[in-house]
Design an enzyme around this catalytic site. Structure first.
Site, PDB file in Angstrom:
ATOM      1  N   HIS A 100      23.169  36.261  33.136  1.00 35.51           N
ATOM      2  CA  HIS A 100      22.869  37.405  33.209  1.00 35.51           C
ATOM      3  C   HIS A 100      23.850  38.538  32.774  1.00 35.51           C
ATOM      4  O   HIS A 100      24.758  38.561  33.491  1.00 35.51           O
ATOM      5  CB  HIS A 100      22.185  37.624  34.424  1.00 35.51           C
ATOM      6  CG  HIS A 100      21.339  38.995  34.670  1.00 35.51           C
ATOM      7  ND1 HIS A 100      20.060  38.909  34.380  1.00 35.51           N
ATOM      8  CD2 HIS A 100      21.375  40.107  35.313  1.00 35.51           C
ATOM      9  CE1 HIS A 100      19.564  40.104  34.447  1.00 35.51           C
ATOM     10  NE2 HIS A 100      20.102  40.813  35.058  1.00 35.51           N
ATOM     11  N   ASP A 109      20.427  32.273  32.256  1.00 39.18           N
ATOM     12  CA  ASP A 109      19.910  33.644  32.774  1.00 39.18           C
ATOM     13  C   ASP A 109      18.318  33.269  32.951  1.00 39.18           C
ATOM     14  O   ASP A 109      17.667  33.380  31.994  1.00 39.18           O
ATOM     15  CB  ASP A 109      20.461  34.897  32.187  1.00 39.18           C
ATOM     16  CG  ASP A 109      19.538  35.998  32.735  1.00 39.18           C
ATOM     17  OD1 ASP A 109      19.057  35.931  33.954  1.00 39.18           O
ATOM     18  OD2 ASP A 109      19.585  37.053  32.080  1.00 39.18           O
ATOM     19  N   SER A 129      20.008  44.183  32.294  1.00 36.68           N
ATOM     20  CA  SER A 129      19.065  44.137  33.033  1.00 36.68           C
ATOM     21  C   SER A 129      17.864  44.894  33.145  1.00 36.68           C
ATOM     22  O   SER A 129      17.514  45.451  32.138  1.00 36.68           O
ATOM     23  CB  SER A 129      19.776  43.953  34.870  1.00 36.68           C
ATOM     24  OG  SER A 129      18.969  43.366  35.522  1.00 36.68           O
TER      25      SER A 129
END
Ligand SMILES: *[C@@H]1O[C@H](CO)[C@@H](O)[C@H](O)[C@H]1NC(C)=O
Ligand SMILES: *[C@@H]1O[C@H](CO)[C@@H](O)[C@H](O)[C@H]1NC(C)=O
Length: 415
Positions: A373, A348, A183
């Site tokens: 994700h 994602d 991320s």
């Protein structure tokens, strides 16, 4: 059910966490969830095997302002170490970077960097991001302090941590350092290699949204597609209901009051800090217009930008300017970094801000079908899809290839 849940993490969390906070904080919520997954699995690992050594936590004294040598103020930055698999002082170091949340022992015990460590004989170290978790500088989260919170500050922390940790753990000067992150921390992993190629040998950037954007309307295109997928949509009918009870909807006024509070909130929470980073670096405001929008209650962009003004006194135009500067500084989706492997999952929504196509021989990208994700970073599970297993294998192979090439060129130079 638990297995299925992890699998549909991306779209699911979007729904389940909607009521909790402003859309700007979504990325943070996803990060938190991934971390909990790692923490829980790390705990399980320790309790299950009994003999496994606990990872150690340590603290590094870091300059508060690394860009001003005459500013002597400092703060303590937390790190975790797992040396169980370390083959020797010459071996690689896997540096797992923290992002917009606290880091626990699971960051070096569970998940992909830790899972790869035995095969590579790697020393695994994780570094909590400044201003998150317990790595909050003295003085709290007031505006005067938040000046020292940015991705650039965090990259400077990685550089000084690398030097300090090398000394502390007798890491050989020839040891390759490989950064991992998922991320926002995935973007940091890519950017440390981009900006400090002499210090960081390679990086694996998972679900890294390297392009900052003010108005992230593409988010919902991916979500709509995922919802149209019968498998995901189907499990969502079932699951949304059970998660529904956990959602606590805050009023706008309550949200603003909470975000204005500048005393540190201890581990886990970092909404104020992350909102600050969206206002001063990334934007990432999820918006949705038109009939194709899966969620009707999304606030429009001006209302989201207003939060920067209400909480920090930052104008909408300054946010737009900051986003443009971030992309100019890091290169957006063509960063030009070598030996960075970008890994994404195609369900994602954040993958549209990442690098999903190989940009050159040393700029590979891996897009894992049906993965959400940061799923490649999660601990391995029996229910993992074949494409996810294959993806994790490719990451390992890519690192092996780069390390082999480096060895060869070292030998050639030595001869
Ligand atoms: C650098 O630090 C010194 C000492 O704290 C301070 O007086 C000065 O204003 C700082 N410079 C900048 C550009 O922040
Ligand atoms: C590093 O090396 C020194 C001197 O050889 C030794 O005393 C120390 O215990 C070593 N530390 C680690 C973490 O291996």
């Amino acid at each position: 059910m638990a297995m299925g849940l992890a699998q549909w993490l991306g779209p699911l969390l979007l729904v389940s966490l909607w009521g909790l906070s402003a859309p700007a904080l979504l990325l943070r919520r996803l990060g938190e969830h991934m971390q909990r997954l790692q923490e829980n699995s790390g705990l399980h690992l320790r309790l299950g095997s009994g003999t496994a050594t606990l990872p150690r936590a340590g603290w590094l004294e870091q300059p508060l302002d690394p860009f001003n040598a005459s500013d002597g103020r400092s703060f303590l930055q937390r790190y975790w170490v797992n040396d169980q698999h370390r083959a020797g002082q010459e071996g690689p170091v896997f540096l797992h970077l923290g992002g917009e949340g606290s880091l626990g022992p699971g960051s070096v015990m569970a998940g992909h960097p830790a899972a790869l460590a035995p095969a590579f004989g790697a020393l695994v170290i994780s570094l909590e991001h400044r201003f998150y978790g317990l790595s909050v500088p003295p003085g709290g989260l007031g505006m005067a302090q938040l000046r020292y919170l940015s991705s650039r500050h965090s990259l400077a922390d990685v550089v000084s941590a690398r030097l300090a940790l090398s000394r502390l753990f007798n890491v050989s000067s020839t040891s390759p350092w490989i950064c991992f992150g998922g991320s926002y921390a995935g973007s940091l992993a890519a950017w440390t290699r981009l900006k400090f190629p002499h210090l960081i040998f390679a990086s694996v950037a998972s679900s890294a949204p390297v392009r900052a954007t003010l108005d992230f309307s593409e988010y919902n295109d991916v979500v709509s597609r995922s919802l149209a997928n019968a498998a995901i949509g189907g499990s969502l009918q079932i699951v949304m209901h059970s998660l529904g009870q956990r959602c606590v909807s805050l009023s706008r006024a309550e949200t603003v009051t909470q975000l204005r509070a500048s005393e540190p909130q201890g581990s886990g929470l970092g909404d104020r800090q992350w909102l600050y980073q969206t206002c001063t670096e990334f934007g990432f405001y999820v918006t949705c217009k038109g009939p194709g929008c899966p969620f009707s209650q999304l606030p429009a962009l001006p209302s989201q930008l207003e939060l920067c003004e209400q909480v920090f006194g930052l104008s909408a135009s300054s946010v737009a300017q900051a986003v443009a500067q971030t992309n100019a500084y890091y290169g957006g989706q063509s960063p030009g970094a070598t030996q960075v492997l970008f890994v994404n999952g195609d369900t994602d929504p954040w993958h549209v801000l990442s690098v999903t196509q190989t940009l050159g021989p040393s700029e590979p990208a891996l897009l894992i079908p049906s993965a959400s994700h940061c799923l490649d970073m999660a601990p391995e599970r029996p229910s993992d899809s074949p494409s996810l297993r294959l993806g994790r294998q490719s990451i390992s192979q890519q690192l092996q290839t780069w390390l082999r090439q480096a060895k060869q060129s070292q030998l050639q130079r030595g001869v």
